[in-house]
Design a protein around this motif. Structure first.
Motif, short mmCIF file in Angstrom:
data_model
loop_
_atom_site.label_atom_id
_atom_site.label_comp_id
_atom_site.label_asym_id
_atom_site.label_seq_id
_atom_site.Cartn_x
_atom_site.Cartn_y
_atom_site.Cartn_z
N GLY A 488 0.79 -1.12 0.06
CA GLY A 488 0.11 -0.04 0.16
C GLY A 488 0.88 1.30 -0.11
N LYS A 489 2.17 1.09 0.02
CA LYS A 489 3.03 2.34 0.19
C LYS A 489 3.91 2.23 -1.26
N ALA A 490 4.09 3.53 -1.70
CA ALA A 490 4.67 3.81 -2.95
C ALA A 490 6.25 3.40 -2.94
N ASN A 491 6.83 2.80 -3.87
CA ASN A 491 8.21 2.22 -3.88
C ASN A 491 9.27 3.51 -4.12
N PHE A 492 9.63 3.99 -3.19
CA PHE A 492 10.70 5.27 -3.49
C PHE A 492 11.54 5.30 -2.19
N ASP A 493 12.68 5.98 -2.45
CA ASP A 493 13.72 6.10 -1.47
C ASP A 493 13.31 7.59 -0.77
N ARG A 494 12.81 7.43 0.24
CA ARG A 494 12.67 8.82 1.16
C ARG A 494 13.78 9.47 1.48
N THR A 495 15.31 9.06 1.28
CA THR A 495 16.45 9.79 1.70
C THR A 495 16.68 10.61 0.54
N MET A 496 16.04 10.24 -0.62
CA MET A 496 16.33 10.94 -1.75
C MET A 496 15.46 11.95 -2.34
N MET A 497 14.06 11.41 -1.92
CA MET A 497 12.80 12.23 -2.56
C MET A 497 12.65 13.68 -2.05
N PRO A 498 12.75 14.56 -3.21
CA PRO A 498 12.52 15.93 -2.94
C PRO A 498 11.32 16.41 -2.04
N ASP A 499 11.42 17.26 -0.98
CA ASP A 499 10.43 17.57 -0.54
C ASP A 499 9.57 18.88 -1.16
N THR A 500 10.21 19.60 -2.04
CA THR A 500 9.74 20.63 -2.92
C THR A 500 9.94 20.44 -4.40
N VAL A 501 9.23 20.26 -5.09
CA VAL A 501 9.09 20.27 -6.68
C VAL A 501 8.55 21.51 -7.48
N VAL A 502 9.28 22.02 -8.08
CA VAL A 502 8.87 23.19 -8.90
C VAL A 502 8.97 23.26 -10.46
N SER A 503 8.04 23.56 -11.06
CA SER A 503 7.86 23.34 -12.51
C SER A 503 7.97 24.81 -13.18
N LEU A 504 8.97 25.32 -13.74
CA LEU A 504 9.13 26.61 -14.22
C LEU A 504 8.39 26.35 -15.73
N GLU A 505 7.46 27.68 -15.91
CA GLU A 505 6.84 27.15 -17.23
C GLU A 505 6.94 28.45 -18.27
N ALA A 506 6.84 28.20 -19.57
CA ALA A 506 7.00 29.71 -20.53
C ALA A 506 6.65 28.78 -21.70
N GLY A 507 6.31 29.67 -22.66
CA GLY A 507 5.80 29.08 -24.00
C GLY A 507 6.81 29.11 -25.11
N ASP A 508 7.01 28.45 -26.17
CA ASP A 508 8.14 28.21 -26.66
C ASP A 508 8.55 29.56 -27.62
N GLU A 509 7.37 30.57 -28.02
CA GLU A 509 8.04 31.73 -28.45
C GLU A 509 8.72 32.63 -27.58
N PHE A 510 8.52 32.59 -26.05
CA PHE A 510 9.03 33.29 -25.25
C PHE A 510 10.59 32.92 -25.02
N LEU A 511 10.79 31.63 -24.83
CA LEU A 511 11.96 30.85 -24.75
C LEU A 511 12.89 31.08 -26.04
N GLN A 512 12.38 31.08 -27.12
CA GLN A 512 13.05 31.38 -28.55
C GLN A 512 13.65 32.75 -28.43
N GLU A 513 12.69 33.54 -28.09
CA GLU A 513 13.25 35.26 -28.10
C GLU A 513 14.27 35.58 -26.94
N ARG A 514 14.05 34.86 -25.73
CA ARG A 514 14.97 34.91 -24.83
C ARG A 514 16.40 34.41 -25.13
N VAL A 515 16.30 33.33 -25.98
CA VAL A 515 17.73 32.63 -26.45
C VAL A 515 18.38 33.48 -27.43
N MET A 516 17.38 34.17 -28.29
CA MET A 516 17.85 35.05 -29.58
C MET A 516 18.58 36.29 -28.88
N ASN A 517 17.99 36.72 -27.72
CA ASN A 517 18.49 38.03 -27.04
C ASN A 517 19.71 37.69 -26.32
#
Length: 692
Positions: A488-517
């Motif tokens: 009944g418990k998930a199979n993962f190593d608690r000594t490695m599992m992140p407490d905080t997970v963050v997903s940075l999000e942006a559209g492809d056009e924004f990312l392409q413009e950032r790299v071009m600059n």
């Protein structure tokens, strides 16, 4: 008089403890405040589920009521203490103290408390006629009062000292005042045993619950010091006891009032200093130690003279009476070496040094590395990128395998040969896959890094890895040889599992413009070209679909990733995003800045202060110059206008005076001129009358 079989009134007993804000005073007070009065007189039952470590509960009903003093008058009252005494004189302190049933004085941590302890017991002895209810006085002293004792048998120096040998004890030169205090307490207790009973507890070096004398050792290991230092040859036997076991001895004395008045409180271990240093290094640090001379040790800023003396003590002692006659639920009866895992756990929890683990994911060029670098600097965490981890692992393998070439014989169980074989296998796989390292090796290196002592001590932030849901499952899964996950418990190593997970999000056009600059110098030689970014973005979108993504993996584990739209962050270096993630991660869990960093911070602050002062001075001079120029300009303008007004007034007066001058010239001046001429000729006595 009460004894172990016939305890007197045990309910609601008040206990005085000096310096409840010190290491020993705090832990003893906390223990007694949670101990039911008289509980040690009963058989020890099965240990109940203990409270969560590090959580300080308020005093319980029916337990000892702790009254105490503090060294730091500004510190708040601990929740486990009923009352903190405020007093202006010793007389006031005594009036509060005499209201308590048990008076405990610890003289092991602060030598200044020795005189106060002697004064307190002497005052109680002088006031016996006025005392109605029996008082128990307990002096907590140190085994250092035995440090120079001669062996019981010169031919067998390993025979341990016991309580029965206390009259033969010889103190360390720096602990003679402690012996004097012990003798005074023992002597006073013989005056009237029905009103005042006294005890001396010679305690071993205390450990546990955040550490005190061994703190320098644990702190160095936690900070990943390459080698922990062993003072001298490290063969000296250190008598020791867990702080809660010492508190258990005190509880037994308070409850039963044993007939033996001098007690030794040590555990069963006979650990040399070398073993203690080695086990701390192996459990928390690199596993390496380094012997240094006593002269070198004295130069250490982390060790005081008294602590240094205690760490070099060489004594074999047995707490015979404690073990045979007291009911103690031992925490570490076998000593610090045998119980190091538990003690390390206590240390981290008590000092809030629990690792912080986080993961930042997102599409290429979204700013993951920019954000993670700043977070790692703020929290003093380890920045884990696939590239850095692989490079470090390969370098370590090359260093290890090189030992086989030079023929070094080290006791490494053939590790050098194993590393050489692994290195050969990796190089072979790279040749077969166009120079790319196999995914199985990447997972292996990442796991080894995340389980390393530095990452387990401070914590880490994963930068952009894992990239797929499958990688996430493989990375955090328990190894095959480890215990199977509970049903009944998930199979993962608690000594490695992140407490905080963050997903940075942006559209492809924004990312392409950032790299071009980006400047050409930054883009050159990287994947952040227009074609490279387009390819990487397509790969990222394919690997992270709506149904299957790294974020979905964590959602299944109830670790919900926090999504942050970086297109809204207009601040330099993505400061707004960094602050948002820091808020999610909470406060840092570390020792704060090192002395070197504090000095650097002070230096920077001083430079900034001087720079700011210079700028303010320059600005003030500029404003003053502007004001002076403005004043000159205004003065010149005012002078010019004044001259113009004067000229206009003069011309006006001139114009107004013409008719008057004409009148005077025509009608007055001729007659007046003639009269003056005649006056000059005649020269009358009264010229005015003549003119008239």
């Amino acid at each position: 008089m009460a004894n172990a079989d016939e305890p007197e009134n045990l309910s609601g007993r008040r206990v005085f403890i000096n310096c409840v804000d010190s290491y020993q005073g705090k832990n003893i007070a906390k223990y007694l405040s949670q101990s039911v009065v008289g509980a040690s007189l009963e058989e020890i039952e099965e240990e109940e589920e203990g409270e969560e470590e590090g959580v300080v509960a308020p005093p319980k009903e029916g337990c000892f009521q702790v009254i105490g003093t503090v060294k730091d008058k500004t510190s708040p009252k601990p929740p486990f203490v009923k009352e903190i005494l405020n007093y202006d004189s010793k007389e006031q302190l005594y009036e509060h103290m005499v209201e308590c049933d048990i008076i405990i004085y610890d003289i092991t941590e602060d030598p200044e408390q020795i005189d106060e302890a002697v004064w307190a017991v002497s005052e109680l002895n002088a006031d016996l006629d006025r005392i109605e209810k029996m008082k128990t006085f307990i002096l907590i002293s140190s085994v250092m009062t035995w440090a120079k004792s001669k062996p019981l048998d010169p031919e067998d120096p390993e025979i341990p000292f016991t309580e029965d040998d206390y009259r033969r004890r010889k103190p360390h030169p720096n602990f003679k005042e402690h012996v004097s205090a012990e003798k005074t307490v023992m002597k006073v207790g013989k005056t009237n045993k029905n009103k005042l009973v006294t005890y001396v507890i010679a305690t071993g070096l205390t450990y546990g619950a955040g550490e005190s004398i061994f703190h320098y050792l644990f702190k160095a290991a936690w900070h990943n010091t390459p080698e922990l230092q062993i003072f001298g040859n490290g063969e000296n036997i250190i008598p020791s006891i867990h702080i809660r076991d010492l508190a258990g001895v005190i509880q037994n004395v308070a409850d039963s009032k044993p007939k033996v008045r001098y007690l030794v409180a040590v555990d069963d271990s006979k650990n040399p200093l070398e073993d203690i240093v080695k086990v701390v290094s192996q459990t928390m640090g690199s596993g390496k130690t380094k012997p240094i001379s006593k002269e070198e040790a004295l130069l250490s800023k982390d060790i005081e003279q008294a602590d240094f003396d205690m760490l070099l003590v060489n004594l074999r002692m047995d707490a015979v009476y404690v073990k045979e006659n007291m009911r103690i639920r031992w925490v570490c009866e076998t000593g610090i070496v045998e119980n190091i895992e538990q003690i390390v756990k206590e240390y981290k929890q008590t000092r809030n040094l629990l690792p912080i683990r986080a993961l930042v994911i997102g599409p290429p060029a979204v700013g993951k590395t920019t954000v993670v670098k700043q977070l790692c600097e703020r929290y003093k965490l380890h920045h884990l990128t696939v590239k850095d981890v692989i490079n470090d692992a390969m370098e370590a393998l090359q260093r290890s395998s090189a030992r086989t070439d030079v023929g070094e014989e080290e006791e490494d169980d053939g590790k050098a040969q194993e590393d050489q074989e692994l290195l050969d296998a990796i190089n072979e796989s790279k040749e077969e896959d166009s120079g790319r390292i196999g995914e199985n090796y990447v997972l292996r290196f990442m796991k080894e890094k995340m389980r390393s002592k530095p990452c387990q001590n401070q914590g880490f932030i994963l930068d952009g890895y894992p990239k797929t849901m499958e990688q996430a499952r493989d990375l955090f899964a328990m190894d095959d040889e480890e215990e199977e996950a509970e049903e009944g418990k998930a199979n993962f190593d608690r000594t490695m599992m992140p407490d905080t997970v963050v997903s940075l999000e942006a559209g492809d056009e924004f990312l392409q413009e950032r790299v071009m600059n980006l400047p050409e110098s930054v883009v050159a030689g990287t994947h952040n070209t227009e074609d490279g970014l387009r390819r990487r973005l397509a790969e990222y979108r394919n690997n992270n679909t709506e149904d299957e993504s790294v974020a979905n993996y964590f959602d299944e584990l109830e670790i919900h990733p926090e999504k942050i739209d970086v297109t809204q962050d207009k601040l330099p270096m993505m400061k707004e995003t960094v602050d948002k993630i820091a808020k999610l991660m909470g406060d840092p869990r570390n020792y704060g800045l090192t002395p070197e960093e504090l000095e650097e911070q002070r230096r920077k602050e001083e430079v900034e202060r001087l720079q700011k002062a210079a700028e303010e001075k320059a600005e003030a001079e500029r404003r003053e110059a502007e004001e002076a120029g403005l004043r000159r300009s205004q003065q010149e303008e005012w002078t010019s206008r004044l001259n113009e007004v004067k000229r206009e007034e003069y011309e006006l007066l001139e114009a107004q005076s013409i008719p008057l001058r004409n009148y005077l010239m025509k009608h007055v001046m001729p007659t007046l001129t003639q009269g003056l001429i005649d006056c000059c000729k005649v020269r009358p006595d009264d010229a005015i009358d003549f003119l008239v």
